[in-house]
Design an enzyme around this catalytic site. Structure first.
Site, PDB file in Angstrom:
ATOM      1  N   ASP A 350      77.472 -58.884  39.170  1.00 16.40           N
ATOM      2  CA  ASP A 350      78.570 -58.718  40.114  1.00 16.40           C
ATOM      3  C   ASP A 350      79.331 -60.039  40.251  1.00 16.40           C
ATOM      4  O   ASP A 350      78.727 -61.110  40.397  1.00 16.40           O
ATOM      5  CB  ASP A 350      77.990 -58.285  41.468  1.00 16.40           C
ATOM      6  CG  ASP A 350      79.049 -58.078  42.518  1.00 16.40           C
ATOM      7  OD1 ASP A 350      79.876 -57.159  42.346  1.00 16.40           O
ATOM      8  OD2 ASP A 350      79.054 -58.827  43.510  1.00 16.40           O
ATOM      9  N   GLU A 387      80.834 -58.476  35.330  1.00 17.45           N
ATOM     10  CA  GLU A 387      82.043 -58.093  36.029  1.00 17.45           C
ATOM     11  C   GLU A 387      82.896 -59.365  35.967  1.00 17.45           C
ATOM     12  O   GLU A 387      82.638 -60.313  36.710  1.00 17.45           O
ATOM     13  CB  GLU A 387      81.770 -57.688  37.476  1.00 17.45           C
ATOM     14  CG  GLU A 387      83.035 -57.225  38.170  1.00 17.45           C
ATOM     15  CD  GLU A 387      82.813 -56.898  39.649  1.00 17.45           C
ATOM     16  OE1 GLU A 387      83.463 -55.962  40.149  1.00 17.45           O
ATOM     17  OE2 GLU A 387      82.009 -57.589  40.306  1.00 17.45           O
TER      18      GLU A 387
END
Length: 735
Positions: A350, A387
């Site tokens: 993330d 990401e």
């Protein structure tokens, strides 16, 4: 030497990080905590009634505090009280009144009492210490006994062979009728045979779990009577989230997680974790002090130049400081633990850009974090998916992670949404995205393609809502993106209109067919294959409710999508040309004995029986594109028609394939002929449709003879013939 702006004076990393955490040994347990700037550390051994016995720890030269306590067994609750100077002006917020979680705890139990004294500061000032004891209001670390790792998967497949399925541990089975009620929403529920059977039937070979490292809710979310459902608010980087265990939280979560991984591996499914190392659940300095801030505020977190405030590039209040060698070591130790002890096969990071910022907060693609992963004998063997952005300066790093990484491709997501709703002109970029986005990546496996994910509309909602409907989130429908690139097919929300519903099903089928036939790595959001809806909520992070849970009772109404998904994944697995490991460049296929075939490994067809040329690529009204891929053994032809009307296309010459058979399509039953269809046959592509055709190649001659002067072989078109703007695999780069 003056430290970089916003950072505390340099400290050394632990000499041997294996001593950190709680380690059971003969006769007791050794505890270790890295707190180099602390002046004293107490180990708090906590009883079930929250009474405590505190034990002083001794400091080693590398800043590691240690103590061995005899008689300790598995299940013992504990925490730390860390002493030091309260000096927020210099990044020090030591407060021994706050009981802290062990950063290396392998299990965490209990939760946060948000009305308790969980802040390190007073209500009147963020910079004045609060001396009230937090022990009865915070989670506790748990001593866990070593146990055998899960069974490894028989074969970790190359990334280009993966079909990733992004799912939430709780929401996927919370309403599953075949899972026993007491197992629903747990690791054991996710590993239940009926669940794994569904995954294998639809062709999932890689499951990516939304955050399962121990997390907490943000105070502002709890204040609205909600909770953090997605889990992007980590408290313990080594601990599986306790609430997902079906039987207990004193170490049982470790066992049950391992059993789940074993079940997936036995089914041939790899397990990836969505991990959140970019920030923690403590938020900014005004938030709760539960672990890291109390151990060393300016050590674990990036701070602004005045050292008083958090430097936030995540939008979550704090940013973990991987420029600090000791913090980077913790992240690497955590990753290694999840691979070696918990059996996982890779990670999705993330807001990954935060992890590669240097001591000055600048992005560094040669960061020690990336270097360490590449050099590590364990971590270099698993999958790493970025990401590829955060919210800080130069945080958008799509296409810059190199060949060792894969990364989410938001260019693909945005374009494909626009393509199927008719918001683009022409097909140039379509070719680029279908081919694995060579304008961004080194090879197709670097590119994780997706149409939707946990964040945003589901596929069903993409074709049902033009606007977000987030009122249940308690923010007046102001949260969540307004740029959804969705089309409601003529009516906002659910309807009984059969024509609209048929179109919606068709569009969902188109999305999935495009995704699964694209070069790169397809990622399917859980439940899209059975029509999952969030009722128009595009930011359901706080909805631990039927809004987010998969509604399995609805699956029967979307069996057409489920069956097509299974067919598409089987085709992808059967045809290597649909999942190339390297980009194709319109090269001629040569048979094993050196005979020229006249076929290309990649060609784009206009529908007229010929290949696309310059004028075709620059035709903004064009709605149809054919993609031909082949190797020595196979040929596959896929047509994409986003137009609202059927269109006639002519199949290519026999050298491309003698006949063609429709293997799958996204239209209604009977809209395409069964075949086989001869070369150069003209067929009608239905409106808004993807059609995948399998070829029947001319067999290679047993005794090939080189062509004589009188024999002409039609060559694949050259770059010049295709047009000066044609960049082969990536026509969009010509713009």
């Amino acid at each position: 030497m003056v430290p970089p702006a916003g950072q505390s004076p340099a400290v050394t990393a632990p000499t041997d990080s294996s001593v950190l955490g709680a380690t059971l040994m003969d006769g007791g347990c050794r505890f270790g905590l890295w707190a180099p700037r602390a002046t004293a550390v107490e180990l708090a051994l906590v009883n079930t009634d929250r009474s405590q016995m505190n034990v002083d720890m001794a400091k080693a030269p590398d800043g590691v505090w240690m103590v061995f306590v005899p008689g300790i067994t598995a299940g013992q609750l504990y925490g730390y009280r860390v002493h030091g100077k309260w000096d927020p002006d210099h990044g020090m917020r030591f407060n021994p009144a706050k009981l802290l979680i062990d950063p290396y705890a392998r299990a965490i139990t209990a939760g946060v009492d948000y009305s308790g004294p969980i802040l390190d500061h007073t209500d009147r000032s963020n910079y004045a210490a609060d001396t009230r004891d937090s022990a009865r209001s915070v989670p506790l670390s748990v001593v866990v006994a070593d146990s055998a790792p899960p069974e490894p998967i028989a074969r970790r497949r190359p990334i280009d062979e993966c079909v990733i399925y992004e799912t939430h541990v709780k929401g996927y089975t919370r309403q599953h009728p075949s899972v026993p009620e007491h197992l629903r929403g747990t690791y054991a529920g996710l590993a239940y045979p009926a669940v794994i059977e569904h995954l294998t039937e639809v062709g999932v070979n890689t499951i990516e779990l939304l955050p399962i490292q121990q997390f907490v809710s943000e105070p502002f979310v709890v204040g609205k009577g909600l909770k953090n459902y997605w889990g992007y608010n980590t408290l313990g980087f080594f601990a599986p989230h306790a609430a997902y265990c079906s039987v207990g939280t004193l170490g049982d979560q470790v066992r049950e997680f391992k059993e789940m991984v074993t079940a997936f591996h036995r089914a041939g499914i790899e397990v990836l974790l969505d991990v959140v190392y970019n920030h923690t659940g403590e938020g900014g300095h005004e938030g709760p002090t539960l672990s890291f801030r109390g151990i060393d505020h300016s050590g674990y977190y990036r701070l602004t130049n005045d050292l008083r405030n958090d430097y936030d590039v995540t939008g979550c209040g704090n940013s973990v400081n991987t420029a600090n060698p000791g913090v980077l070591q913790m992240v690497l130790d955590s990753l290694r633990y999840w691979v070696t002890e918990m059996g996982v096969d890779g990670f999705r990071y993330d807001l990954a850009t935060t992890l590669i910022r240097d001591a000055d907060h600048s992005v560094d693609q040669h960061h020690p974090f990336k270097q360490a992963l590449r050099a590590d004998p364990v971590l270099s063997q698993v999958k790493h998916i970025a990401e590829p952005w955060d919210l800080g300066p130069y945080g958008y790093q799509v296409g810059r992670w190199g060949e060792d990484w894969s990364a989410w491709n938001d260019h693909y997501r945005d374009y494909m949404r626009d393509f199927w709703r008719g918001a683009v002109g022409g097909v140039q970029e379509l070719a680029t995205r279908l081919s694995g986005s060579a304008d961004l990546h080194v090879k197709p496996g670097n590119c994780v393609n997706f149409i939707d994910a946990h964040d945003g509309f589901t596929l069903r909602d993409l074709v049902t809502y033009d606007m977000k409907h987030n009122k249940d989130n308690g923010e007046g429908n102001h949260d969540g993106s307004n740029e959804n690139r969705s089309w409601n097919c003529g009516w906002e929300g659910e309807t009984d209109d059969p024509a609209i519903n048929a179109l919606r099903h068709r569009q969902v089928r188109n999305f999935l067919a495009t995704l699964i036939t694209s070069a790169g790595v397809p990622m399917i959001a859980a439940g899209d294959e059975i029509g999952r809806t969030q009722q128009g909520n595009n930011n359901a992070y706080c909805q631990d409710s039927p809004i987010s849970w998969v509604d399995w009772e609805e699956a029967g109404n979307w069996s057409d999508v489920t069956e097509l998904t299974a067919t598409l994944t089987r085709l992808r697995a059967a045809h290597p040309t649909l999942r190339p490991a390297n980009f194709r460049h319109h090269n001629e296929i040569v048979s094993a004995d050196g005979t020229r075939t006249g076929r290309a490994d990649l060609a784009w067809l206009s529908g007229s029986g010929a290949q696309m040329v310059t004028d075709d690529w620059h035709d903004g009204s064009r709605a149809v594109l054919g993609r031909y891929t082949s190797d020595r053994d196979e040929a596959v032809l896929t047509w994409y028609n986003r137009g609202a009307d059927p269109v006639e296309v002519t199949l290519p010459q026999a050298r491309w394939s003698r006949t063609w058979t429709v293997a799958a399509h996204t239209g209604e039953p009977g809209e395409m002929p069964d075949g086989p269809l001869d070369a150069e046959t003209t067929i009608t592509l239905p409106q808004r449709c993807v059609v995948i055709m399998e070829g029947d190649l001319i067999p290679e001659p047993e005794n090939p003879v080189a062509p004589g002067p009188e024999e002409e072989i039609e060559e694949p078109l050259t770059s010049a013939e295709l047009g000066p703007d044609w960049a082969q695999v990536s026509p969009v780069t010509a713009e």
